[in-house]
Motif scaffolding. Structure first.
Motif, PDB file in Angstrom:
ATOM      1  N   LYS A  85       0.804  -1.226   0.000  1.00 47.24           N
ATOM      2  CA  LYS A  85       0.000   0.000   0.000  1.00 47.24           C
ATOM      3  C   LYS A  85       0.838   1.278   0.000  1.00 47.24           C
ATOM      4  O   LYS A  85       0.571   2.198  -0.787  1.00 47.24           O
ATOM      5  CB  LYS A  85      -0.976  -0.029   1.187  1.00 47.24           C
ATOM      6  N   THR A 133      -4.946   1.585  -6.681  1.00 49.56           N
ATOM      7  CA  THR A 133      -5.443   0.467  -5.854  1.00 49.56           C
ATOM      8  C   THR A 133      -6.732  -0.055  -6.521  1.00 49.56           C
ATOM      9  O   THR A 133      -7.106   0.434  -7.593  1.00 49.56           O
ATOM     10  CB  THR A 133      -5.690   0.919  -4.409  1.00 49.56           C
ATOM     11  N   THR A 134      -7.407  -1.000  -5.902  1.00 50.92           N
ATOM     12  CA  THR A 134      -8.465  -1.742  -6.627  1.00 50.92           C
ATOM     13  C   THR A 134      -9.787  -0.989  -6.848  1.00 50.92           C
ATOM     14  O   THR A 134     -10.563  -1.343  -7.727  1.00 50.92           O
ATOM     15  CB  THR A 134      -8.834  -3.032  -5.871  1.00 50.92           C
ATOM     16  N   VAL A 135     -10.077   0.011  -5.998  1.00 56.32           N
ATOM     17  CA  VAL A 135     -11.413   0.653  -5.964  1.00 56.32           C
ATOM     18  C   VAL A 135     -12.518  -0.411  -5.874  1.00 56.32           C
ATOM     19  O   VAL A 135     -13.547  -0.331  -6.554  1.00 56.32           O
ATOM     20  CB  VAL A 135     -11.673   1.607  -7.143  1.00 56.32           C
ATOM     21  N   LEU A 136     -12.283  -1.376  -5.020  1.00 54.90           N
ATOM     22  CA  LEU A 136     -13.365  -2.326  -4.734  1.00 54.90           C
ATOM     23  C   LEU A 136     -14.212  -1.816  -3.564  1.00 54.90           C
ATOM     24  O   LEU A 136     -15.277  -2.344  -3.269  1.00 54.90           O
ATOM     25  CB  LEU A 136     -12.786  -3.709  -4.412  1.00 54.90           C
ATOM     26  N   SER A 137     -13.705  -0.764  -2.905  1.00 51.81           N
ATOM     27  CA  SER A 137     -14.359  -0.306  -1.669  1.00 51.81           C
ATOM     28  C   SER A 137     -15.842   0.057  -1.819  1.00 51.81           C
ATOM     29  O   SER A 137     -16.644  -0.316  -0.970  1.00 51.81           O
ATOM     30  CB  SER A 137     -13.585   0.858  -1.056  1.00 51.81           C
ATOM     31  N   TRP A 154     -14.519   8.910  -5.236  1.00 46.21           N
ATOM     32  CA  TRP A 154     -13.482   8.023  -4.684  1.00 46.21           C
ATOM     33  C   TRP A 154     -12.142   8.732  -4.745  1.00 46.21           C
ATOM     34  O   TRP A 154     -11.828   9.401  -5.742  1.00 46.21           O
ATOM     35  CB  TRP A 154     -13.381   6.708  -5.485  1.00 46.21           C
ATOM     36  N   HIS A 189      -6.366   6.147  -0.671  1.00 46.46           N
ATOM     37  CA  HIS A 189      -6.238   6.163   0.794  1.00 46.46           C
ATOM     38  C   HIS A 189      -5.265   7.246   1.292  1.00 46.46           C
ATOM     39  O   HIS A 189      -5.554   7.968   2.257  1.00 46.46           O
ATOM     40  CB  HIS A 189      -5.774   4.778   1.254  1.00 46.46           C
ATOM     41  N   ASP A 209     -17.864   4.949  -1.189  1.00 49.34           N
ATOM     42  CA  ASP A 209     -17.637   3.795  -0.312  1.00 49.34           C
ATOM     43  C   ASP A 209     -17.928   4.124   1.150  1.00 49.34           C
ATOM     44  O   ASP A 209     -17.456   3.421   2.042  1.00 49.34           O
ATOM     45  CB  ASP A 209     -16.206   3.256  -0.481  1.00 49.34           C
ATOM     46  N   ASP A 226     -18.693   4.241   4.750  1.00 49.74           N
ATOM     47  CA  ASP A 226     -18.938   3.128   5.656  1.00 49.74           C
ATOM     48  C   ASP A 226     -18.803   3.669   7.078  1.00 49.74           C
ATOM     49  O   ASP A 226     -17.787   4.284   7.413  1.00 49.74           O
ATOM     50  CB  ASP A 226     -17.880   2.042   5.379  1.00 49.74           C
ATOM     51  N   ASN A 286     -15.116   4.918   8.163  1.00 47.46           N
ATOM     52  CA  ASN A 286     -14.969   6.365   8.080  1.00 47.46           C
ATOM     53  C   ASN A 286     -14.570   6.926   9.446  1.00 47.46           C
ATOM     54  O   ASN A 286     -13.553   7.615   9.583  1.00 47.46           O
ATOM     55  CB  ASN A 286     -16.273   6.986   7.577  1.00 47.46           C
TER      56      ASN A 286
HETATM   57  C1  LIG Z   1     -10.167   9.724   6.610  1.00 49.45           C
HETATM   58  C2  LIG Z   1     -10.471   8.410   5.973  1.00 49.45           C
HETATM   59  C3  LIG Z   1     -11.778   8.001   5.783  1.00 49.45           C
HETATM   60  C4  LIG Z   1     -12.070   6.771   5.185  1.00 49.45           C
HETATM   61  N1  LIG Z   1     -13.385   6.398   4.994  1.00 49.45           N
HETATM   62  C5  LIG Z   1     -13.672   5.204   4.409  1.00 49.45           C
HETATM   63  C6  LIG Z   1     -15.017   4.811   4.194  1.00 49.45           C
HETATM   64  O1  LIG Z   1     -15.969   5.507   4.566  1.00 49.45           O
HETATM   65  N2  LIG Z   1     -15.240   3.629   3.565  1.00 49.45           N
HETATM   66  C7  LIG Z   1     -14.210   2.814   3.152  1.00 49.45           C
HETATM   67  O2  LIG Z   1     -14.470   1.764   2.553  1.00 49.45           O
HETATM   68  N3  LIG Z   1     -12.943   3.145   3.393  1.00 49.45           N
HETATM   69  C8  LIG Z   1     -12.635   4.310   4.008  1.00 49.45           C
HETATM   70  N4  LIG Z   1     -11.316   4.643   4.234  1.00 49.45           N
HETATM   71  C9  LIG Z   1     -10.271   3.624   4.059  1.00 49.45           C
HETATM   72  C10 LIG Z   1      -9.556   3.543   2.715  1.00 49.45           C
HETATM   73  O3  LIG Z   1      -9.106   4.807   2.330  1.00 49.45           O
HETATM   74  C11 LIG Z   1     -10.431   2.962   1.608  1.00 49.45           C
HETATM   75  O4  LIG Z   1     -11.020   1.752   2.024  1.00 49.45           O
HETATM   76  C12 LIG Z   1      -9.587   2.659   0.369  1.00 49.45           C
HETATM   77  O5  LIG Z   1      -8.891   3.792  -0.050  1.00 49.45           O
HETATM   78  C13 LIG Z   1     -10.505   2.163  -0.724  1.00 49.45           C
HETATM   79  O6  LIG Z   1      -9.845   2.045  -1.953  1.00 49.45           O
HETATM   80  P1  LIG Z   1      -9.546   0.628  -2.595  1.00 49.45           P
HETATM   81  O7  LIG Z   1     -10.778  -0.190  -2.638  1.00 49.45           O
HETATM   82  O8  LIG Z   1      -8.848   0.882  -3.865  1.00 49.45           O
HETATM   83  O9  LIG Z   1      -8.555   0.004  -1.529  1.00 49.45           O
HETATM   84  P2  LIG Z   1      -7.480  -1.201  -1.658  1.00 49.45           P
HETATM   85  O10 LIG Z   1      -6.156  -0.672  -1.272  1.00 49.45           O
HETATM   86  O11 LIG Z   1      -7.591  -1.864  -2.987  1.00 49.45           O
HETATM   87  O12 LIG Z   1      -7.928  -2.174  -0.497  1.00 49.45           O
HETATM   88  C14 LIG Z   1      -8.884  -3.231  -0.641  1.00 49.45           C
HETATM   89  C15 LIG Z   1      -9.976  -3.080   0.389  1.00 49.45           C
HETATM   90  O13 LIG Z   1      -9.453  -3.090   1.708  1.00 49.45           O
HETATM   91  C16 LIG Z   1     -10.235  -2.235   2.543  1.00 49.45           C
HETATM   92  N5  LIG Z   1      -9.364  -1.154   3.054  1.00 49.45           N
HETATM   93  C17 LIG Z   1      -8.302  -0.605   2.448  1.00 49.45           C
HETATM   94  N6  LIG Z   1      -7.740   0.336   3.241  1.00 49.45           N
HETATM   95  C18 LIG Z   1      -8.461   0.370   4.370  1.00 49.45           C
HETATM   96  C19 LIG Z   1      -8.370   1.117   5.577  1.00 49.45           C
HETATM   97  N7  LIG Z   1      -7.402   2.010   5.812  1.00 49.45           N
HETATM   98  N8  LIG Z   1      -9.304   0.930   6.519  1.00 49.45           N
HETATM   99  C20 LIG Z   1     -10.267   0.013   6.349  1.00 49.45           C
HETATM  100  N9  LIG Z   1     -10.393  -0.737   5.237  1.00 49.45           N
HETATM  101  C21 LIG Z   1      -9.507  -0.572   4.264  1.00 49.45           C
HETATM  102  C22 LIG Z   1     -11.330  -1.641   1.671  1.00 49.45           C
HETATM  103  O14 LIG Z   1     -12.496  -2.424   1.818  1.00 49.45           O
HETATM  104  C23 LIG Z   1     -10.730  -1.782   0.285  1.00 49.45           C
HETATM  105  O15 LIG Z   1     -11.704  -1.837  -0.721  1.00 49.45           O
HETATM  106  C24 LIG Z   1     -11.005   5.898   4.805  1.00 49.45           C
HETATM  107  C25 LIG Z   1      -9.691   6.325   4.986  1.00 49.45           C
HETATM  108  C26 LIG Z   1      -9.419   7.562   5.549  1.00 49.45           C
HETATM  109  C27 LIG Z   1      -7.998   7.960   5.746  1.00 49.45           C
END
Ligand SMILES: Cc1cc2nc3c(=O)[nH]c(=O)nc-3n(C[C@H](O)[C@H](O)[C@H](O)COP(=O)(O)OP(=O)(O)OC[C@H]3O[C@@H](n4cnc5c(N)ncnc54)[C@H](O)[C@@H]3O)c2cc1C
Length: 500
Positions: free
Chosen positions: A236, A248-252, A351, A354, A386, A388, A392
Motif C-alpha cells: 500500500k 489500488t483496486t477501488v473495490l471499496s 473516490w 487512501h 464507499d 462506511d 470512516n
Molecule cells: C479519513 C479516511 C476516511 C475513510 N473512509 C472510508 C469509508 O468511509 N469507507 C471505506 O471503505 N474506506 C474508508 N477509508 C479507508 C480507505 O481509504 C479505503 O477503504 C480505500 O482507499 C478504498 O480504496 P480501494 O478499494 O482501492 O482500496 P485497496 O487498497 O484496494 O484495499 C482493498 C480493500 O481493503 C479495505 N481497506 C483498504 N484500506 C483500508 C483502511 N485504511 N481501513 C479500512 N479498510 C480498508 C477496503 O475495503 C478496500 O476496498 C477511509 C480512509 C481515511 C484515511
C-alpha cells in the motif's frame, strides 16, 4: 380467497446474490413453507437530501442490477418507501409475514432501529434470522474472545484472528424452485421503477467511473485477481495517491454496499497468494482487508464510535468550529493545490486514494485547520461512494491522532507529500484546471510564482485561484503544541480516574 403468506429477505448493505446466507435462508424457508419470497429494499423518502448525488447513483445502479439478477432466479426486488419502523409492520400484516431474514448492521442508529423492529416481530410472532455477513470474521466472536475488550492495535487484532478458520464455502444463490410461489412480476407495485423519481437519465448512468452493482463488482474483482503478480507485489505505501488512474483496486464502494462479499474477496486473495511469494499485512492487499476487519471490530465494540464525546477510545481534543474553513476545504478552495485537487476529485468522482484521504484529513484537523474530525467525516459521508460508518469514523480518528495512531508530530505537508509521486503536478492540472499552465516549479505553491508567471499562466492568485488559507509552515507547529497539551490533559485525567 385466502392470501398466500410471504417470507421476506430485507436487503440492506448486502446488495448481492452471491455469498448471502441470509438470502439463502429466506429462499429455503419460502420453499419449505410454499410461500412467496419477497426480497425487499426500504428507501428513505428523503434519501435524495441525505446522501450525495454520486452515492445515490451508485445505490440506484446497484438496486437495478440486484433486481435484474433476482429476476434471473425467479423472483424480483420490492422497493418500499418509508421509515422501516412504520412501513414494515404494515407489510407484515398485508403480506402475512411469519419469517424475515436480514444482515447484521453495526451503524449505531441502524442497530437502534433494528432493535425496535425485532421487538415488533416478537410481538407479532415473526421469526427473525440475522446473519453477520458483511465481514470476513464475526466481530462479536472476536470481541468475546478478547473478554469484551476491543483490540486497540492492528497487530493485536491479527493475533486474535490468527487461529480462526474462515469458512471457505461461498453461498451461491440458486434458481428458486416452483415450490416457492413467484411474486407478481407484472405488478407495478413496489417495482424498481419507483426509483425513477431520482431522475437519473441514461447519460447520467453511463457517465460515471465506478458504476454500482454486483455484476460490475464481480467483473472488477476478476480483473484484479487475474493480475496475480500485481496482487502478490502489492504494498500500500508504494501506491500513488495522485495517479490519474487509481493505483489500488477501488473495490471499496462495492464492498461497502455489499455488492461484493468481503469473504469472497478474502478467498480469492488467498487463492492468488497460494504458492507465490507475496507481500504481507499490514501493507499487502489481504492486509488492507484486515484493516477493514479491524475497524469493524472496533466499531462494533465501542459506544459512540462515530463521535468524540462519550467515545472511550477517542482522545478529547479542543477542536474549533470554523464553518468558513470547513467549507473552503470541502469545496477545494484552500489555496493549497494538492489538497484542493483531492477534494475536487472526491466531489466529482466519489473516490480518492487512501493516502489522499490521509492528506486532506490531516490538513483539516491536526495539521492545519484545527477543525474536528467529526465535521470532516460528515463531508466524507456525503461524497464518498464507499462511505462506511465504522471505516470512516475509525480512519478519521486515526488521521486526527484521536485514536489508534498517536504520532501527532508527524504531519503531512500539502506541498512536499504530493511531489513525491507527481513532480509535474499532472493530477493537480487535471482537477484544478485554473493552474493548468503553471510551471512545475510553482504548481504546488502557486503563491510563490512571480506576478509575471501568474499572468502568463492566466491565473492570478487571490483572483482566479484562492490565496492559501493558512501558512502551513507556521500553523502546523502551533497545532503540534496544541496536540501535545491535549494529550497531556488526557493522560492526567486518566491517571486521576485510576486513582479514584
Ligand atoms: C479519513 C479516511 C476516511 C475513510 N473512509 C472510508 C469509508 O468511509 N469507507 C471505506 O471503505 N474506506 C474508508 N477509508 C479507508 C480507505 O481509504 C479505503 O477503504 C480505500 O482507499 C478504498 O480504496 P480501494 O478499494 O482501492 O482500496 P485497496 O487498497 O484496494 O484495499 C482493498 C480493500 O481493503 C479495505 N481497506 C483498504 N484500506 C483500508 C483502511 N485504511 N481501513 C479500512 N479498510 C480498508 C477496503 O475495503 C478496500 O476496498 C477511509 C480512509 C481515511 C484515511
Amino acid at each position: 380467497m385466502t392470501k398466500v403468506a410471504s417470507v421476506i429477505h430485507w436487503f440492506r448493505l448486502d446488495l448481492r446474490l452471491h455469498d448471502n446466507l441470509a438470502l439463502r435462508n429466506a429462499i429455503n424457508e419460502a420453499e419449505n413453507r410454499k410461500q412467496i419470497l419477497r426480497p425487499i429494499y426500504v428507501v428513505d423518502p428523503d434519501v435524495q437530501n441525505k446522501i450525495g448525488r454520486n452515492r445515490l447513483r451508485f445505490l440506484f445502479q446497484s438496486l437495478r442490477d440486484l433486481d435484474e439478477n433476482l429476476r434471473k432466479i425467479n423472483t424480483r426486488l420490492f422497493i418500499i418507501k418509508g421509515d422501516p419502523v412504520v412501513c414494515l409492520p404494515q407489510l407484515f400484516e398485508e403480506w402475512q409475514v411469519k419469517f424475515i431474514t436480514l444482515q447484521v448492521d453495526i451503524d449505531a442508529e441502524l442497530v437502534k432501529r433494528d432493535d425496535v423492529i425485532e421487538k415488533i416481530c416478537e410481538e407479532k410472532d415473526i421469526f427473525v434470522v440475522k446473519r453477520v455477513q458483511h465481514t470476513v470474521y464475526d466481530f462479536n466472536t472476536i470481541l468475546r474472545n478478547n473478554n469484551g475488550n476491543i483490540p486497540l492495535t492492528y497487530q493485536k487484532f491479527l493475533s486474535l484472528v490468527s487461529n480462526t478458520q474462515v469458512k471457505d464455502t461461498i453461498e451461491i444463490t440458486k434458481q428458486i424452485s416452483n415450490d416457492c410461489k413467484a411474486p407478481e412480476f407484472d405488478s407495478q407495485d413496489n417495482d424498481i421503477s419507483v426509483l425513477e423519481e431520482f431522475n437519473f437519465n441514461e447519460a447520467d448512468l453511463n457517465d460515471c467511473k465506478y458504476p454500482g452493482g454486483e455484476t460490475e463488482a464481480l467483473k472488477r474483482l476478476a480483473t484484479y485477481m487475474s493480475k496475480k503478480q500485481w496482487v502478490c507485489n502489492f504494498e500500500k505505501p508504494n501506491t500513488s495517491p495522485n495517479s490519474i488512474e487509481p493505483s489500488t483496486t477501488v473495490l471499496s464502494p462495492y464492498i461497502s454496499h455489499g455488492c461484493l462479499s468481503s469473504k469472497l474477496f478474502y478467498h480469492k486473495l488467498k487463492e492468488v497468494e497460494n504458492g507465490m511469494k507475496h507481500s504481507s499485512p499490514p501493507v499487502s492487499l489481504l492486509g488492507q482487508l484486515m484493516w477493514r476487519e479491524f475497524y469493524y471490530t472496533a466499531g462494533a465494540g465501542t459506544k459512540n464510535f462515530d463521535k468524540m464525546v462519550g467515545n472511550c477510545v477517542c482522545t478529547q481534543i479542543p477542536w474549533k468550529k470554523n464553518e468558513e474553513y470547513l467549507k473552503a476545504w470541502a469545496e477545494g478552495r484552500t489555496g493549497y493545490p494538492f489538497v484542493d485537487a483531492i477534494m475536487r476529485q472526491l466531489k466529482q468522482e466519489g473516490w480518492i486514494h487512501h493516502l489522499a484521504r490521509h492528506m486532506v484529513a490531516c490538513f483539516l484537523t491536526r495539521g492545519d485547520l484545527w477543525v474536528s474530525w467529526e465535521d470532516g467525516a460528515k463531508v466524507f459521508e456525503d461524497y464518498l461512494l464507499d462511505y462506511d460508518w465504522s471505516l470512516n469514523a475509525g480512519n478519521w480518528m486515526w488521521l486526527s491522532a484521536s485514536a489508534f495512531f498517536y504520532k501527532y508530530y508527524r504531519v503531512y505537508s500539502p506541498v512536499a507529500f504530493g511531489k513525491k509521486t507527481d513532480k509535474e503536478g499532472l493530477y493537480i492540472r487535471k482537477y484544478v484546471p485554473e493552474l493548468k499552465k503553471y510551471p512545475a516549479e510553482f504548481i504546488y505553491e502557486p503563491w510563490k510564482a512571480p506576478k509575471s508567471v501568474q499572468t502568463t499562466a492566466g491565473c492570478i492568485i487571490g483572483e482566479d485561484y484562492p490565496k492559501r488559507i493558512v501558512d502551513h509552515d507556521k500553523v502546523h507547529k502551533e497545532n503540534i503544541q496544541k496536540m501535545n497539551a491535549a494529550y497531556k490533559l488526557s493522560k492526567e485525567k486518566k491517571a486521576l480516574k485510576r486513582k479514584r
